[in-house]
Motif scaffolding. Structure first.
Motif, PDB file in Angstrom:
ATOM      1  N   ASP A  50       0.848  -1.191   0.000  1.00  0.00           N
ATOM      2  CA  ASP A  50       0.000   0.000   0.000  1.00  0.00           C
ATOM      3  C   ASP A  50       0.882   1.239   0.000  1.00  0.00           C
ATOM      4  OD1 ASP A  50      -1.972   1.905   0.292  1.00  0.00           O
ATOM      5  OD2 ASP A  50      -2.489   1.353   2.347  1.00  0.00           O
ATOM      6  N   ARG A  51       0.659   2.120  -0.956  1.00  0.00           N
ATOM      7  CA  ARG A  51       1.428   3.361  -1.068  1.00  0.00           C
ATOM      8  C   ARG A  51       0.609   4.585  -0.670  1.00  0.00           C
ATOM      9  NH1 ARG A  51       4.152  -0.400  -3.468  1.00  0.00           N
ATOM     10  NH2 ARG A  51       6.343  -0.100  -3.852  1.00  0.00           N
ATOM     11  N   GLY A  52      -0.640   4.364  -0.292  1.00  0.00           N
ATOM     12  CA  GLY A  52      -1.495   5.477   0.081  1.00  0.00           C
ATOM     13  C   GLY A  52      -2.148   6.171  -1.099  1.00  0.00           C
ATOM     14  N   VAL A  53      -1.909   5.662  -2.301  1.00  0.00           N
ATOM     15  CA  VAL A  53      -2.575   6.168  -3.508  1.00  0.00           C
ATOM     16  C   VAL A  53      -3.119   4.960  -4.264  1.00  0.00           C
ATOM     17  CG1 VAL A  53      -1.184   8.260  -3.743  1.00  0.00           C
ATOM     18  CG2 VAL A  53      -0.443   6.180  -4.880  1.00  0.00           C
ATOM     19  N   THR A  54      -4.160   5.194  -5.004  1.00  0.00           N
ATOM     20  CA  THR A  54      -4.772   4.112  -5.760  1.00  0.00           C
ATOM     21  C   THR A  54      -4.426   4.250  -7.238  1.00  0.00           C
ATOM     22  OG1 THR A  54      -6.606   4.058  -4.196  1.00  0.00           O
ATOM     23  CG2 THR A  54      -6.961   3.002  -6.324  1.00  0.00           C
ATOM     24  N   VAL A  55      -3.908   3.167  -7.790  1.00  0.00           N
ATOM     25  CA  VAL A  55      -3.665   3.108  -9.236  1.00  0.00           C
ATOM     26  C   VAL A  55      -4.266   1.810  -9.753  1.00  0.00           C
ATOM     27  CG1 VAL A  55      -1.553   4.497  -9.170  1.00  0.00           C
ATOM     28  CG2 VAL A  55      -1.381   2.027  -9.006  1.00  0.00           C
ATOM     29  N   SER A  56      -4.609   1.824 -11.007  1.00  0.00           N
ATOM     30  CA  SER A  56      -5.157   0.633 -11.632  1.00  0.00           C
ATOM     31  C   SER A  56      -4.097  -0.471 -11.654  1.00  0.00           C
ATOM     32  CB  SER A  56      -5.597   0.958 -13.057  1.00  0.00           C
ATOM     33  OG  SER A  56      -5.961  -0.217 -13.723  1.00  0.00           O
ATOM     34  N   PRO A  57      -4.438  -1.681 -11.224  1.00  0.00           N
ATOM     35  CA  PRO A  57      -3.461  -2.782 -11.251  1.00  0.00           C
ATOM     36  C   PRO A  57      -2.915  -3.059 -12.651  1.00  0.00           C
ATOM     37  CG  PRO A  57      -5.425  -3.432 -10.024  1.00  0.00           C
ATOM     38  CD  PRO A  57      -5.718  -2.095 -10.655  1.00  0.00           C
ATOM     39  N   GLU A  58      -3.682  -2.711 -13.682  1.00  0.00           N
ATOM     40  CA  GLU A  58      -3.248  -2.978 -15.056  1.00  0.00           C
ATOM     41  C   GLU A  58      -2.025  -2.168 -15.461  1.00  0.00           C
ATOM     42  OE1 GLU A  58      -6.691  -2.150 -14.526  1.00  0.00           O
ATOM     43  OE2 GLU A  58      -7.098  -4.271 -14.290  1.00  0.00           O
ATOM     44  N   ILE A  59      -1.751  -1.055 -14.777  1.00  0.00           N
ATOM     45  CA  ILE A  59      -0.599  -0.242 -15.170  1.00  0.00           C
ATOM     46  C   ILE A  59       0.657  -0.617 -14.384  1.00  0.00           C
ATOM     47  CG2 ILE A  59      -2.108   1.662 -15.848  1.00  0.00           C
ATOM     48  CD1 ILE A  59      -0.950   3.242 -13.427  1.00  0.00           C
ATOM     49  N   LEU A  60       0.545  -1.514 -13.408  1.00  0.00           N
ATOM     50  CA  LEU A  60       1.676  -1.903 -12.569  1.00  0.00           C
ATOM     51  C   LEU A  60       2.468  -3.032 -13.200  1.00  0.00           C
ATOM     52  CD1 LEU A  60      -0.089  -1.880  -9.086  1.00  0.00           C
ATOM     53  CD2 LEU A  60       1.491  -0.152  -9.991  1.00  0.00           C
ATOM     54  N   THR A  61       3.788  -2.954 -13.077  1.00  0.00           N
ATOM     55  CA  THR A  61       4.673  -4.003 -13.578  1.00  0.00           C
ATOM     56  C   THR A  61       5.943  -4.042 -12.736  1.00  0.00           C
ATOM     57  OG1 THR A  61       5.856  -4.877 -15.515  1.00  0.00           O
ATOM     58  CG2 THR A  61       5.789  -2.485 -15.284  1.00  0.00           C
ATOM     59  N   THR A  62       6.600  -5.168 -12.741  1.00  0.00           N
ATOM     60  CA  THR A  62       7.915  -5.264 -12.123  1.00  0.00           C
ATOM     61  C   THR A  62       9.015  -5.169 -13.184  1.00  0.00           C
ATOM     62  OG1 THR A  62       7.817  -7.685 -12.232  1.00  0.00           O
ATOM     63  CG2 THR A  62       7.096  -6.648 -10.167  1.00  0.00           C
ATOM     64  N   ASP A  63       8.648  -5.016 -14.427  1.00  0.00           N
ATOM     65  CA  ASP A  63       9.587  -4.993 -15.554  1.00  0.00           C
ATOM     66  C   ASP A  63       9.757  -3.576 -16.095  1.00  0.00           C
ATOM     67  OD1 ASP A  63      11.042  -5.328 -17.888  1.00  0.00           O
ATOM     68  OD2 ASP A  63       9.835  -7.018 -18.612  1.00  0.00           O
ATOM     69  N   ALA A  64      10.778  -2.897 -15.612  1.00  0.00           N
ATOM     70  CA  ALA A  64      11.017  -1.513 -16.042  1.00  0.00           C
ATOM     71  C   ALA A  64      11.342  -1.427 -17.528  1.00  0.00           C
ATOM     72  CB  ALA A  64      12.142  -0.882 -15.220  1.00  0.00           C
ATOM     73  N   PHE A  65      12.020  -2.415 -18.077  1.00  0.00           N
ATOM     74  CA  PHE A  65      12.341  -2.369 -19.507  1.00  0.00           C
ATOM     75  C   PHE A  65      11.076  -2.489 -20.364  1.00  0.00           C
ATOM     76  CE2 PHE A  65      16.536  -3.656 -17.808  1.00  0.00           C
ATOM     77  CZ  PHE A  65      17.274  -2.593 -18.308  1.00  0.00           C
ATOM     78  N   ALA A  66      10.098  -3.264 -19.914  1.00  0.00           N
ATOM     79  CA  ALA A  66       8.820  -3.346 -20.634  1.00  0.00           C
ATOM     80  C   ALA A  66       8.116  -1.999 -20.585  1.00  0.00           C
ATOM     81  CB  ALA A  66       7.934  -4.440 -20.043  1.00  0.00           C
ATOM     82  N   LEU A  67       8.157  -1.323 -19.447  1.00  0.00           N
ATOM     83  CA  LEU A  67       7.589   0.019 -19.328  1.00  0.00           C
ATOM     84  C   LEU A  67       8.248   0.957 -20.333  1.00  0.00           C
ATOM     85  CD1 LEU A  67       6.904   2.086 -16.149  1.00  0.00           C
ATOM     86  CD2 LEU A  67       8.437   2.983 -17.881  1.00  0.00           C
ATOM     87  N   ILE A  68       9.561   0.940 -20.362  1.00  0.00           N
ATOM     88  CA  ILE A  68      10.315   1.840 -21.238  1.00  0.00           C
ATOM     89  C   ILE A  68       9.955   1.626 -22.702  1.00  0.00           C
ATOM     90  CG2 ILE A  68      12.647   2.343 -22.103  1.00  0.00           C
ATOM     91  CD1 ILE A  68      13.575   1.701 -19.131  1.00  0.00           C
ATOM     92  N   SER A  69       9.799   0.385 -23.110  1.00  0.00           N
ATOM     93  CA  SER A  69       9.530   0.101 -24.523  1.00  0.00           C
ATOM     94  C   SER A  69       8.047   0.189 -24.885  1.00  0.00           C
ATOM     95  CB  SER A  69      10.075  -1.272 -24.904  1.00  0.00           C
ATOM     96  OG  SER A  69       9.423  -2.276 -24.182  1.00  0.00           O
ATOM     97  N   SER A  70       7.196   0.439 -23.905  1.00  0.00           N
ATOM     98  CA  SER A  70       5.763   0.498 -24.164  1.00  0.00           C
ATOM     99  C   SER A  70       5.382   1.683 -25.044  1.00  0.00           C
ATOM    100  CB  SER A  70       4.997   0.603 -22.837  1.00  0.00           C
ATOM    101  OG  SER A  70       3.632   0.829 -23.077  1.00  0.00           O
ATOM    102  N   ASN A  71       4.465   1.439 -25.971  1.00  0.00           N
ATOM    103  CA  ASN A  71       3.926   2.526 -26.793  1.00  0.00           C
ATOM    104  C   ASN A  71       3.026   3.450 -25.980  1.00  0.00           C
ATOM    105  OD1 ASN A  71       5.210   1.680 -29.140  1.00  0.00           O
ATOM    106  ND2 ASN A  71       3.532   0.315 -29.687  1.00  0.00           N
ATOM    107  N   ASP A  72       2.660   3.021 -24.768  1.00  0.00           N
ATOM    108  CA  ASP A  72       1.825   3.839 -23.887  1.00  0.00           C
ATOM    109  C   ASP A  72       2.654   4.769 -23.007  1.00  0.00           C
ATOM    110  OD1 ASP A  72      -0.627   2.869 -24.754  1.00  0.00           O
ATOM    111  OD2 ASP A  72      -0.586   1.190 -23.358  1.00  0.00           O
ATOM    112  N   VAL A  73       3.932   4.939 -23.322  1.00  0.00           N
ATOM    113  CA  VAL A  73       4.812   5.814 -22.549  1.00  0.00           C
ATOM    114  C   VAL A  73       5.519   6.787 -23.488  1.00  0.00           C
ATOM    115  CG1 VAL A  73       6.881   5.887 -21.087  1.00  0.00           C
ATOM    116  CG2 VAL A  73       5.148   4.118 -20.702  1.00  0.00           C
ATOM    117  N   ASP A  74       5.289   8.089 -23.235  1.00  0.00           N
ATOM    118  CA  ASP A  74       5.968   9.145 -24.004  1.00  0.00           C
ATOM    119  C   ASP A  74       7.232   9.619 -23.308  1.00  0.00           C
ATOM    120  OD1 ASP A  74       3.855   9.278 -25.919  1.00  0.00           O
ATOM    121  OD2 ASP A  74       2.737  10.622 -24.593  1.00  0.00           O
TER     122      ASP A  74
END
Length: 134
Positions: A50-74
């Motif tokens: 718990d971080r005290g903020v709510t985010v959609s579980p669908e946007i969470l990942t343990t793979d930073a490289f997948a985040l970086i290469s995502s088309n959903d990230v500018d």
């Protein structure tokens, strides 16, 4: 309104604070800047605490490289600190032409010249006002 899709690496105190700030102020920022900042991906080794903020579980990942290469990230925001693996994450983002925002003083102090050279080579930027303000 155009969205600025943000990928956040690091969901600790500072990362959670960024998310909370954007949740509260994104419409105002959008009105003032002409684009709506939206957190579209969050990477951290621990995505269950718990971080005290709510985010959609669908946007969470343990793979930073997948985040970086995502088309959903500018733009990639690095808030994990330390030298490694932060340096590799930043390099990967820059090599994909994605701007990086960081508050990582240690990394910039030791490898700033290299990172800025990579950014220039890939026609992108590193923003570090958060490290200067810290």
């Amino acid at each position: 309104m155009k969205q600025l899709k943000i990928g956040l690496i690091g969901f600790g105190t500072v990362g959670a604070g960024l998310i909370e700030t954007l949740q509260q102020n994104a419409p105002l920022i959008g009105k003032r800047k002409g684009f709506l900042p939206v957190i579209t991906k969050v990477a951290d080794l621990d995505i269950t605490s718990d971080r005290g903020v709510t985010v959609s579980p669908e946007i969470l990942t343990t793979d930073a490289f997948a985040l970086i290469s995502s088309n959903d990230v500018d733009v990639v925001v690095e808030l994990i600190g330390g030298i490694e693996p932060a340096k590799q994450f930043i390099i990967a983002a820059l090599e994909q032409g994605k701007p990086v925002v960081t508050a990582n003083k240690a990394l910039l102090a030791t490898h700033g010249e290299e990172l800025f050279s990579i950014a220039k080579k890939h026609n992108t930027e590193i923003y570090f006002e958060a490290s200067a303000g810290g």
